[in-house]
Design an enzyme around this catalytic site. Sequence first.
Site, short mmCIF file in Angstrom:
data_model
loop_
_atom_site.label_atom_id
_atom_site.label_comp_id
_atom_site.label_asym_id
_atom_site.label_seq_id
_atom_site.Cartn_x
_atom_site.Cartn_y
_atom_site.Cartn_z
N CYS A 73 9.94 13.15 -52.93
CA CYS A 73 10.57 14.27 -53.77
C CYS A 73 11.64 14.63 -52.71
O CYS A 73 11.41 15.32 -51.71
CB CYS A 73 9.19 15.29 -53.71
SG CYS A 73 10.04 16.82 -54.10
N CYS A 127 11.90 18.17 -52.46
CA CYS A 127 10.78 19.13 -51.39
C CYS A 127 11.34 18.93 -50.10
O CYS A 127 11.16 19.50 -48.88
CB CYS A 127 9.65 18.27 -51.70
SG CYS A 127 9.02 18.07 -53.12
N ASP A 128 11.79 17.45 -49.52
CA ASP A 128 11.77 17.27 -48.23
C ASP A 128 13.08 16.98 -47.75
O ASP A 128 13.41 16.65 -46.54
CB ASP A 128 10.97 15.88 -47.90
CG ASP A 128 9.57 15.95 -48.46
OD1 ASP A 128 9.09 17.22 -48.29
OD2 ASP A 128 9.06 15.11 -48.88
#
Length: 305
Positions: A133, A136-137
């Site tokens: 992701c 997300c990261d």
Amino acid sequence: MAEQVVIIGGGPAGWTAAIYAARANLKPVVVEGIQPGGQLTTTTSVENFPGFPESLDGTQLMLQMRTQAERFGTRIQSGEVSAVDFKRQPFQLKLDDGKELEAQAVIIATGASAQYMGLASEQKLLGRGVSGCATCDGALYRGKLVAVVGGGDTAMEDALFLTRFAAQVTVIHRRDEFRASRIMAERVKQHPKIKIMWNTVVDEVNDVAREEVTGLRLKNVKTGALTELPVAGVFIAIGHQPNTKAFVGQVNMDDKGYILAEHTRTNVPGVFAAGDVQDHVYRQAVTAAGSGCMAAIEVERYLKH
Ligand code: NDP
């Protein structure tokens, strides 16, 4: 007492089904799942959901759908459905915390999850440099070198997103042509921070005993040549698999585990499926929402008879 309808999954399909079912006075219960909002919450900018010309954040879109479903009386249950019995009526649903639900009708809208390459080193370093992701990261890799594996729209989107943080992004693709839409592929090809490695696969994720990603061993699939690419992070964007483990043996599925449904109806009367869990072709928020609406209308008809 059995619920009229339980909707499993809190993504665009689930929430749309809930909005329609609630407005039809079916008092739906939505089991939200372990990733409330689903895959869309891993997308920063949704540019193609009709009605939002300025684009909006995926999480925001999901929260708005959730609020809309609640407004008409949807009840929300946190947790995940771990097992079902569709051979009994009312249908039985077991949650991961041991709680049980009974329902006259069920809509499965559990979506799909990111797929991984299947290397032991990849799994070992998941969350320590290996990610499924980018949204997300990505911010963790400010000023660093990163790689994206895949040649579809997700890989393009991830690569472009990562250029906001990373010093350089290398896209690793197993063929010499992207699968992604032309507009996305062109943006990637022309981006000064993105390098593309064609005909290449990841042979190993390296960590040099540091328990975090330090680089990749790459293999050219045409020549067999091995090369090393130093990166601090690798984002896997090679497609998805349907979240149907809990339904194996209960409804008909294809060989990849996608639920077989016609007009959202599965082979079990009273069990419906909507969204990515039954669609590996379109996989869009708007098509998921559309099929959620269809499923709720089908439930209404089914309960009437
Ligand atoms: P896709 O299935 O479209 O692409 C997966 C990519 O990963 C392909 O290029 C494939 O290679 C490659 N791949 C698959 N398995 C492996 C493996 N084991 N090792 C290496 N590479 C592998 O998935 P996406 O998630 O990219 O997209 C799914 C759907 O969602 C598509 O319909 C897409 O258009 C849509 N989407 C739309 C977006 C938008 O409009 N903004 C954003 C993101 C997705 P190969 O090409 O050789 O098969």
